[in-house]
Design a protein around this motif. Structure first.
Motif, mmCIF file in Angstrom:
data_model
loop_
_atom_site.group_PDB
_atom_site.id
_atom_site.type_symbol
_atom_site.label_atom_id
_atom_site.label_comp_id
_atom_site.label_asym_id
_atom_site.label_seq_id
_atom_site.Cartn_x
_atom_site.Cartn_y
_atom_site.Cartn_z
ATOM 1 N N VAL A 158 9.122 -8.220 39.230
ATOM 2 C CA VAL A 158 9.372 -9.457 38.498
ATOM 3 C C VAL A 158 9.573 -9.191 37.014
ATOM 4 O O VAL A 158 9.904 -10.089 36.256
ATOM 5 N N GLU A 174 3.088 -14.325 36.081
ATOM 6 C CA GLU A 174 2.901 -14.346 37.539
ATOM 7 C C GLU A 174 1.464 -14.014 37.915
ATOM 8 O O GLU A 174 0.890 -14.647 38.792
ATOM 9 N N GLY A 210 5.737 -11.881 43.354
ATOM 10 C CA GLY A 210 5.436 -13.064 42.573
ATOM 11 C C GLY A 210 4.238 -13.860 43.061
ATOM 12 O O GLY A 210 3.685 -13.632 44.138
#
Lengths: 78, 424
Positions: free
Chosen positions: B33, B40, B208
Motif C-alpha cells: 500500500v 492503514e 490494507g
C-alpha cells in the motif's frame, strides 16, 4: 480549572530496593512493609500542603541506602 | 494481487518447511500500500499479539515522535511460554512475512536496523531465520537485519528484558515507572514487536486495513494464532478469527469435548471454567471472566485432573523463572507456591494457609518492575475461583482423585532445584 501540581506520591524502584526498611522507619505514615521487608507505599496522592508528611517523605528518600525512592509531584485528584 | 479473506492468513502457503523468498513473493505478492501504510495500520486496529494486546499503531506513533536517525525495530520471537509454539511455527513456515512486516515497521518509524530475536534453544528456527536473512542479503536492498539469539528464559521474552539483553547481555526486565516507555538499544529508540504482530503488519502492508478487518470483531480485528495443548488430539497451532467461540476452536483442535477447565493466555493468564466455553475468543468478551487472549495460549485440562495441582506446578516453575530483582517477586512467588502446596496436600492448617495465600496475592500484585508477579497472582486467583469446590475438598481433607495421578496436562519444564526455591 488549571492543573496545579500540588500533590505528591512516593515511588520506589523495585529493582533497586533491597528491603532495608529505612523508609518505613522514617515515614511510617506513607510506607508499610510486607512480610519480607519490602515497602508497600500508599498510592494515594498526598497533598503537598501537608508539610509533616512531605518532610517525612523527604527523609525517607534521603535515608534510603539504595536510593530507590523518589518523590513524584502530580496534580491531585480533581 | 488480492487475497481472499478466508483463513489461513499469516499461515498461508504453510507446507511444513519455510518458504523461500521467491515462493513467498509468489504466495503473497509484492505490491504494497506504500505511503498509506501508517494510515492503514491505524485503521486496521491491530492489537499486539505478544500478550499485552497493545494497539500497534499507537506504539508506532510513539516511536515516530522520537528523535534520532538510528532507530531500531526489535522482532520478538523469544516465546518464553513453554506451551506456546506460535512464533516458532510462524517462523518455520513464513519467515519472510515476519521480516516483511518488520521492514514496513522500520519504514514507518524511520529505523535503519532490525534485530530479529530468536531463542538459541530453538536451533532449527535460528537456522530458518538465518537462511531467510541470507536470501534477503543477496537482494542488497532494504534495511539491515541482524539475527540475535538470547538464551531462553521465561522473562527473557519480556520486551524490556530483551532490550536489556541486546544492550548488556542480561535477560532482566527494566524498571519503567512512566508508561508508555520508550525502550532504547544503545542510544537508539527501539520498537519491540512480537513476531506474529510483525507478520500481521506484513499482511496489512499488502492488502490494507479493510481486508484485515473482514475477520475478527470491531474491537479485536483480524485473525490470530493460538497454541492449543493439554487434553487435545495433538498439540497444534491454529489460525482463527478473533471472536470465534472457544468451543469451535477447541473442536477444531480435537480437544476433549467435555473438559474441566481451560487455561487462557499462558502461565501468567487465567483459568476459565469449561461451562463458559461458548464465550467468544477475544479480549472484550473474555474480560468479564478475568481472562484475556494474552499470548494466544490455550491449555485444555480434562475432568479427573486436579486444577490446584496443575496450578501449583506452574506457580513453582514461574517462581523459579523470576529474575529475582524485585523482592515481592523473588520472595513472594515461592511463598505462593509453598502455600499452594500446603493447600493441595491439606497438611498444616490448610485453611489458615489458604487465607494467607489470598492475602499474599493481594500484597504481591503490581509491585514488580515487570508484569511477571502480576501474572502469577492472576493465575492463582483465578484458580482459587474456578476450582473453588476442589479447594474446599483439599482444605477439608477430602482431596480430589486427580491429585494422586502422575499424569500432567500443563507442560511445565522440570525444576532444577525446587527444594531451594526461596532465593537469597
Amino acid at each position: 480549572m488549571s492543573r496545579r501540581i500540588d500533590h505528591f506520591v512516593l515511588k520506589v524502584d523495585p529493582i533497586l530496593c533491597d528491603g532495608f526498611g529505612h523508609c518505613h522507619e522514617l515515614a511510617p505514615e506513607l510506607v508499610h512493609v510486607d512480610e519480607w521487608g519490602y515497602p508497600i507505599i500508599n498510592e494515594q496522592p498526598t497533598s503537598s500542603s501537608d508539610l509533616a508528611l512531605l518532610k517525612s517523605a523527604r527523609l525517607a528518600v534521603r535515608g534510603c541506602p539504595r536510593q530507590a525512592l523518589r518523590i513524584e509531584r502530580i496534580s491531585g485528584p480533581t | 494481487m488480492t487475497m481472499t479473506n478466508s483463513l489461513p492468513r499469516v499461515m498461508h502457503g504453510a507446507s511444513g518447511r519455510p518458504l523461500s523468498l521467491r515462493e513467498h513473493e509468489e504466495a503473497f505478492g509484492t505490491t504494497t500500500v506504500g505511503a498509506a501504510l501508517l494510515r492503514e495500520l491505524d485503521a486496521s486496529g491491530l492489537l499486539g499479539r505478544g500478550g499485552a494486546s497493545f494497539t500497534t499503531a499507537k506504539k508506532v506513533e510513539l516511536l515516530r515522535s522520537q528523535r534520532g536517525h538510528h532507530k531500531v525495530v526489535v522482532v520478538n520471537a523469544m516465546e518464553g511460554e513453554p506451551v506456546g509454539h506460535k512464533d516458532r511455527t510462524l517462523l518455520s513456515s513464513n519467515p519472510h512475512l515476519v521480516l516483511d512486516g518488520a521492514q514496513y515497521l522500520a519504514t514507518m518509524i524511520g529505523a535503519r536496523r532490525i534485530e530479529v530475536c530468536v531463542s538459541r534453544k530453538d536451533s532449527t528456527i535460528v537456522h530458518h531465520v538465518q537462511r531467510a536473512l541470507h536470501e534477503r542479503e543477496l537482494r542488497k536492498t532494504g534495511p539491515e537485519f541482524v539475527l540475535q539469539t538470547p538464551p531462553w528464559r521465561y522473562v527473557a521474552g519480556e520486551e524490556s528484558a530483551l532490550v536489556h539483553w541486546l544492550n548488556d547481555n542480561e535477560t532482566m526486565p527494566q524498571y519503567r515507572p512512566n508508561r508508555p516507555h520508550v525502550l532504547h538499544v544503545g542510544r537508539s529508540p527501539a520498537l519491540a514487536v512480537n513476531a506474529e504482530t510483525s507478520a500481521h503488519v506484513g499482511m496489512i502492508g499488502r492488502f490494507g486495513a479493510d481486508w484485515f478487518r473482514e475477520l475478527g470483531t470491531p474491537l479485536s480485528p483480524g485473525s490470530t494464532l493460538v497454541s492449543i495443548t493439554g487434553a487435545v488430539y495433538r498439540p497444534t497451532v491454529h489460525e482463527v478469527p478473533l471472536g470465534t467461540t472457544l468451543r469451535s476452536i477447541l473442536a477444531d483442535a480435537g480437544a476433549d469435548p467435555d473438559p474441566q477447565a481451560i487455561l487462557l493466555g499462558g502461565y501468567g493468564g487465567a483459568w476459565l471454567s469449561a461451562e463458559h466455553q461458548d464465550v467468544a475468543y477475544c479480549n472484550e468478551a473474555l474480560l468479564p471472566f478475568g481472562a484475556s487472549v494474552g499470548g494466544g495460549i490455550i491449555v485444555v485440562v480434562p475432568k479427573g485432573a486436579c486444577g490446584i495441582a496443575e496450578t501449583q506446578r506452574i506457580v513453582a516453575w514461574m517462581a523459579n523463572e523470576s529474575s529475582r530483582q524485585c523482592g515481592p517477586c523473588a520472595f513472594g512467588l515461592p511463598a505462593l507456591a509453598q502455600d499452594l502446596r500446603t493447600v493441595l496436600r491439606g497438611s498444616r492448617a490448610p485453611r489458615v494457609v489458604l487465607e494467607r495465600l489470598k492475602e499474599r496475592c493481594a500484597v504481591i500484585d503490581g509491585r514488580g518492575a515487570c508484569r511477571h508477579p502480576d501474572g502469577v497472582v492472576r493465575l492463582v486467583q483465578s484458580a482459587l475461583e474456578v476450582f473453588k469446590d476442589d479447594v474446599e475438598g483439599h482444605v477439608n481433607g477430602t482431596p480430589c482423585d486427580g491429585v494422586t495421578s502422575t499424569r500432567h496436562w500443563v507442560a511445565v519444564p522440570a525444576l532444577e532445584r525446587e527444594s531451594e526455591l526461596v532465593w537469597e
